[in-house]
Design a protein around this motif. Structure first.
Motif, PDB file in Angstrom:
ATOM      1  N   GLU A 138       5.468   6.831  55.394  1.00  0.00           N
ATOM      2  CA  GLU A 138       6.259   5.818  54.695  1.00  0.00           C
ATOM      3  C   GLU A 138       7.679   6.338  54.430  1.00  0.00           C
ATOM      4  N   ARG A 139       7.784   7.597  54.074  1.00  0.00           N
ATOM      5  CA  ARG A 139       9.102   8.195  53.873  1.00  0.00           C
ATOM      6  C   ARG A 139       9.896   8.173  55.180  1.00  0.00           C
ATOM      7  N   CYS A 140       9.220   8.373  56.300  1.00  0.00           N
ATOM      8  CA  CYS A 140       9.897   8.332  57.600  1.00  0.00           C
ATOM      9  C   CYS A 140      10.593   6.996  57.818  1.00  0.00           C
ATOM     10  N   ARG A 141       9.999   5.938  57.346  1.00  0.00           N
ATOM     11  CA  ARG A 141      10.606   4.614  57.520  1.00  0.00           C
ATOM     12  C   ARG A 141      11.938   4.524  56.745  1.00  0.00           C
ATOM     13  N   ASP A 142      12.018   5.226  55.626  1.00  0.00           N
ATOM     14  CA  ASP A 142      13.272   5.255  54.874  1.00  0.00           C
ATOM     15  C   ASP A 142      14.307   6.154  55.548  1.00  0.00           C
ATOM     16  N   VAL A 143      13.812   7.228  56.168  1.00  0.00           N
ATOM     17  CA  VAL A 143      14.697   8.218  56.778  1.00  0.00           C
ATOM     18  C   VAL A 143      15.202   7.767  58.144  1.00  0.00           C
ATOM     19  N   ALA A 144      14.446   6.928  58.840  1.00  0.00           N
ATOM     20  CA  ALA A 144      14.788   6.509  60.207  1.00  0.00           C
ATOM     21  C   ALA A 144      16.215   5.988  60.279  1.00  0.00           C
ATOM     22  N   GLY A 145      16.918   6.441  61.307  1.00  0.00           N
ATOM     23  CA  GLY A 145      18.305   6.030  61.473  1.00  0.00           C
ATOM     24  C   GLY A 145      19.290   6.901  60.734  1.00  0.00           C
ATOM     25  N   GLY A 146      18.775   7.922  60.052  1.00  0.00           N
ATOM     26  CA  GLY A 146      19.670   8.829  59.341  1.00  0.00           C
ATOM     27  C   GLY A 146      20.296   8.226  58.098  1.00  0.00           C
ATOM     28  N   SER A 147      19.708   7.145  57.576  1.00  0.00           N
ATOM     29  CA  SER A 147      20.336   6.437  56.470  1.00  0.00           C
ATOM     30  C   SER A 147      20.433   7.274  55.202  1.00  0.00           C
ATOM     31  N   THR A 148      19.527   8.254  55.059  1.00  0.00           N
ATOM     32  CA  THR A 148      19.537   9.037  53.819  1.00  0.00           C
ATOM     33  C   THR A 148      20.412  10.278  53.916  1.00  0.00           C
ATOM     34  N   ARG A 149      20.836  10.655  55.127  1.00  0.00           N
ATOM     35  CA  ARG A 149      21.585  11.903  55.263  1.00  0.00           C
ATOM     36  C   ARG A 149      22.850  11.752  56.119  1.00  0.00           C
ATOM     37  N   GLY A 150      23.298  10.509  56.324  1.00  0.00           N
ATOM     38  CA  GLY A 150      24.552  10.319  57.025  1.00  0.00           C
ATOM     39  C   GLY A 150      24.463  10.451  58.521  1.00  0.00           C
ATOM     40  N   GLY A 151      23.340  10.100  59.116  1.00  0.00           N
ATOM     41  CA  GLY A 151      23.222  10.121  60.572  1.00  0.00           C
ATOM     42  C   GLY A 151      22.351  11.246  61.073  1.00  0.00           C
ATOM     43  N   GLY A 152      21.875  11.106  62.305  1.00  0.00           N
ATOM     44  CA  GLY A 152      21.044  12.137  62.911  1.00  0.00           C
ATOM     45  C   GLY A 152      19.567  11.826  62.767  1.00  0.00           C
ATOM     46  N   ASN A 153      18.770  12.416  63.651  1.00  0.00           N
ATOM     47  CA  ASN A 153      17.330  12.196  63.635  1.00  0.00           C
ATOM     48  C   ASN A 153      16.688  13.183  62.665  1.00  0.00           C
ATOM     49  N   HIS A 154      16.660  12.838  61.402  1.00  0.00           N
ATOM     50  CA  HIS A 154      16.128  13.755  60.400  1.00  0.00           C
ATOM     51  C   HIS A 154      14.606  13.750  60.346  1.00  0.00           C
ATOM     52  N   ILE A 155      13.973  12.766  60.971  1.00  0.00           N
ATOM     53  CA  ILE A 155      12.517  12.820  61.099  1.00  0.00           C
ATOM     54  C   ILE A 155      12.147  13.995  62.004  1.00  0.00           C
ATOM     55  N   TYR A 156      12.837  14.102  63.123  1.00  0.00           N
ATOM     56  CA  TYR A 156      12.565  15.199  64.061  1.00  0.00           C
ATOM     57  C   TYR A 156      12.841  16.554  63.424  1.00  0.00           C
ATOM     58  N   SER A 157      14.033  16.726  62.866  1.00  0.00           N
ATOM     59  CA  SER A 157      14.365  18.027  62.285  1.00  0.00           C
ATOM     60  C   SER A 157      13.450  18.370  61.116  1.00  0.00           C
ATOM     61  N   SER A 158      13.077  17.372  60.321  1.00  0.00           N
ATOM     62  CA  SER A 158      12.174  17.620  59.192  1.00  0.00           C
ATOM     63  C   SER A 158      10.798  18.041  59.673  1.00  0.00           C
ATOM     64  N   SER A 159      10.302  17.385  60.730  1.00  0.00           N
ATOM     65  CA  SER A 159       8.973  17.729  61.244  1.00  0.00           C
ATOM     66  C   SER A 159       8.956  19.134  61.818  1.00  0.00           C
ATOM     67  N   LYS A 160      10.029  19.530  62.506  1.00  0.00           N
ATOM     68  CA  LYS A 160      10.086  20.862  63.103  1.00  0.00           C
ATOM     69  C   LYS A 160      10.303  21.939  62.040  1.00  0.00           C
ATOM     70  N   HIS A 161      11.065  21.614  61.016  1.00  0.00           N
ATOM     71  CA  HIS A 161      11.237  22.546  59.895  1.00  0.00           C
ATOM     72  C   HIS A 161       9.905  22.751  59.180  1.00  0.00           C
ATOM     73  N   ALA A 162       9.185  21.655  58.948  1.00  0.00           N
ATOM     74  CA  ALA A 162       7.919  21.749  58.216  1.00  0.00           C
ATOM     75  C   ALA A 162       6.871  22.526  58.989  1.00  0.00           C
ATOM     76  N   ILE A 163       6.781  22.310  60.304  1.00  0.00           N
ATOM     77  CA  ILE A 163       5.737  23.021  61.057  1.00  0.00           C
ATOM     78  C   ILE A 163       6.048  24.517  61.125  1.00  0.00           C
ATOM     79  N   ALA A 164       7.327  24.880  61.159  1.00  0.00           N
ATOM     80  CA  ALA A 164       7.685  26.293  61.124  1.00  0.00           C
ATOM     81  C   ALA A 164       7.293  26.921  59.792  1.00  0.00           C
ATOM     82  N   ARG A 165       7.534  26.207  58.705  1.00  0.00           N
ATOM     83  CA  ARG A 165       7.146  26.724  57.394  1.00  0.00           C
ATOM     84  C   ARG A 165       5.629  26.783  57.259  1.00  0.00           C
ATOM     85  N   TRP A 166       4.928  25.823  57.843  1.00  0.00           N
ATOM     86  CA  TRP A 166       3.465  25.853  57.798  1.00  0.00           C
ATOM     87  C   TRP A 166       2.939  27.117  58.460  1.00  0.00           C
TER      88      TRP A 166
END
Length: 262
Positions: A138-166
């Protein structure tokens, strides 16, 4: 020559296909998994697909797996990217951990990305790491399009950051290191695949990529055989001491972005 049994997800193309080919060339038996053209056809974006994956791999592997390469991933600016890149990868590793524990030299590696060092959405990362899949999507739907961070695919970067931390959190635990299972992540830079072809074949976009992240070694992209060599080594018996690491294979991109990060 190897007599090991490996499982490679995302094996019908790109890094997954190159890794499967290399492991076979080294004498390994490879069970491939993907949404098509694989030994195990399963959609790791869904709970049903993850269940099918685990069940079918156990059947084909006769109960023992020596190495796992979780390479299945997406870069779409949509919730399905988080479903595959994080929850699908975690499910891959966790569902096969009992089979790995029966190996004499068990190894597992997941594919993160240089994008793990890019801007990400902290709320989404926190939801991913707590395993709250429905809330994370559900959060991804808010993040899609980079609306929360000024552009860019933050779903992708967030998923890759999270799996590295996992990986960093899980690797030293009794369930992984305590069971003798090495768990690592690889963070590739731009790799020459069908997914990146439109970017790399456009002279303007390639020039922008080169100027915005100038890799000092061998240009802005590498063929999939390059990360495949590292992935294959990490799940081999030769890797007798590396665990809990996020290893960037990016021509020097991560060092440029984070020169003081050690």
């Amino acid at each position: 020559m190897s007599s090991r049994t490996y499982v490679v997800t995302g094996a019908s193309s790109g890094m997954g296909a190159a890794t499967a080919q290399r492991l076979r060339a080294d004498g390994g038996r490879v069970i491939t998994a993907d949404i098509k053209d694989a030994d195990v056809v399963a959609d790791l974006a869904t709970a049903e697909g993850r269940e099918t994956f685990g069940r079918e791999v156990e059947r084909l592997a006769d109960g023992v797996v020596d190495g796992v390469v979780a390479a299945a991933g997406l870069a779409i600016d949509a919730p399905v990217t988080a479903a595959v890149n994080y929850f699908g990868m975690v499910a891959t590793a966790e569902s096969l951990r009992p089979l790995l524990s029966r190996s004499e030299a068990p190894r597992a590696v997941v594919v993160s990305s240089i994008a793990a060092t890019s801007p990400f959405d902290q709320e989404l990362v926190d939801l991913l790491l707590t395993g709250a899949e429905s809330r994370a999507l559900e959060r991804c739907r808010d993040v899609a399009g980079g609306s929360t961070r000024g552009g860019g695919n933050h779903i992708y970067s967030s998923s890759k950051h999270a799996i590295a931390r996992w990986v960093r959190r899980q690797a030293p635990t009794p369930e992984w290191a305590g069971a003798g299972i090495a768990l690592n992540a690889v963070g590739p830079g731009v790799i020459e695949t069908a997914m990146t072809a439109p970017l790399l074949q456009d002279p303007g976009k390639r020039a922008l990529l080169t100027s915005s992240s100038p890799a000092p070694l061998n240009g802005p992209a590498a063929p999939p055989e390059v990360p495949a060599a590292l992935l294959s080594w990490l799940v081999s018996e030769e890797n007798s001491y590396v665990t809990g690491q996020v290893i960037y294979i990016d021509g020097g991109g991560e060092a440029i972005r984070r020169p003081d990060h050690v």
